[in-house]
Design an enzyme around this catalytic site. Structure first.
Site, PDB file in Angstrom:
ATOM      1  N   ASP A  28      -7.746 -23.472   2.576  1.00 14.64           N
ATOM      2  CA  ASP A  28      -7.975 -22.627   1.407  1.00 14.64           C
ATOM      3  C   ASP A  28      -8.173 -23.464   0.154  1.00 14.64           C
ATOM      4  OD1 ASP A  28      -7.714 -20.281   2.874  1.00 14.64           O
ATOM      5  OD2 ASP A  28      -5.554 -20.119   2.501  1.00 14.64           O
TER       6      ASP A  28
ATOM      7  N   TYR B  51       0.260 -29.373  10.231  1.00 14.99           N
ATOM      8  CA  TYR B  51       0.261 -29.332   8.773  1.00 14.99           C
ATOM      9  C   TYR B  51       1.522 -30.002   8.257  1.00 14.99           C
ATOM     10  CZ  TYR B  51      -3.615 -26.008   8.235  1.00 14.99           C
ATOM     11  OH  TYR B  51      -4.846 -25.417   8.229  1.00 14.99           O
TER      12      TYR B  51
END
Length: 245
Positions: free
Chosen positions: A52, A111
Site C-alpha cells: 500500500d 513482513y
C-alpha cells in the site's frame, strides 16, 4: 524471451503503493518505465505481492521477460541506472526458468514491522517506523502475537475494503523482539489479507498500552467483525521483507 527474477528494495513514502495506477507514482510504474528505457519495449513487471501507499520493501520480488538474453549483472546495472534517485533499487537479478512466477511460485511471505518506543520525536527514522511515545509492555504484546499464530478467520483484522473471498489464513510466524527503543515484529504467512499486518500491530499496541487484555484480543478474533478490532497501524513501520520459494 528470457525471464529474470528481480529482488527489489524501496522507500514507500513517494509512492501510491506497488500497483500501476494512472496519474500517480507507483513502484510498478517506475520499474516498467526503467525496463522500457533499458530494453526499448513496454513490458509487464510482475510482482510477488502488492504494498500500500507508504509501505516499504527490503525483499520485494518481481519477474520480467526481456526480449533478448542479457547477463544478469547488466540487467541490474542498467535498471538501476534508470532508477537513480527514484527511491527504488534492484539489489539482485537472476535468470530463471519460464515456469517461475514471482507471485504464484511463492510459498510464504514475510513482513517486518518496526515500532520506535520513546518519548522523543523521530528524526532519522521519521516515516520509517511507527513512533509510539507511551511505554509498551512488550512481553504482553508477545503473548498476544502468539495467540494469532495458526489458522483463523481474520475478518476482524482485515480492511473493510479487502476483496479476498476467504478471510481464513494460516499465520505461520508472529514474533516480537525488543532491541533498545525499537520493537521489531516478524510476521509470515503464505498470503495476507488487506491491512492484516497493520491491524494486528495496532491491536498489539493496545495490549502493550494496557488498553486491551489478551482476553480482549481473543474475543475480537472470535467476533469476526472489523469494528471489534484494534486501530490500523500506520504504513511507516511496515516492510515487505522476504519471499520464500
Amino acid at each position: 524471451m528470457p525471464r529474470y527474477k528481480l529482488i527489489i528494495e524501496y522507500d514507500g513514502r513517494p509512492f501510491c503503493g506497488w500497483q500501476l495506477q494512472p496519474q500517480v507514482p507507483t513502484v510498478q510504474g517506475m520499474l516498467q518505465q526503467a525496463v522500457k528505457k533499458f530494453s526499448g519495449y513496454d513490458l509487464l513487471v510482475e510482482g510477488s505481492g502488492r504494498t500500500d501507499t507508504g509501505v516499504h520493501a527490503k525483499g520485494q520480488v518481481a519477474h520480467v521477460d526481456l526480449p533478448r538474453p542479457d547477463a544478469p549483472y547488466r540487467v541490474l546495472k542498467g535498471l538501476n541506472f534508470f532508477l537513480q534517485e527514484s527511491g527504488i533499487a534492484i539489489v539482485a537479478v537472476e535468470e530463471v526458468d519460464e515456469s517461475f512466477h514471482a507471485r504464484f511460485s511463492a510459498k510464504r511471505r514475510q513482513y517486518i514491522y518496526r515500532i520506535i518506543n520513546r518519548r522523543a520525536p523521530l528524526t532519522f527514522e521519521q516515516g520509517l517506523a511507527w513512533h509510539v511515545n507511551k511505554p509498551l509492555d512488550v512481553e504482553k504484546m508477545m503473548a498476544g502475537a502468539a495467540l494469532l499464530v495458526g489458522v483463523h478467520d481474520f475478518t476482524t483484522f482485515r480492511s473493510i475494503n479487502c476483496q479476498a473471498p476467504n478471510p481464513v489464513r494460516r499465520l505461520d510466524r508472529f514474533e516480537l523482539i525488543q532491541q533498545g527503543e525499537e520493537i521489531l515484529a516478524t510476521i509470515e504467512s503464505r498470503a495476507f489479507l488487506h491491512n492484516q499486518v497493520r491491524i494486528m500491530m495496532g491491536s498489539l499496541k493496545m495490549i502493550g498500552e494496557g488498553r486491551w487484555t489478551l482476553k480482549d484480543l481473543q474475543e475480537a478474533l472470535l467476533a469476526r467483525d472489523r469494528t471489534r478490532g484494534g486501530v490500523t497501524a500506520p504504513p511507516d513501520g511496515l516492510y515487505f521483507s522476504r519471499i520464500f520459494y
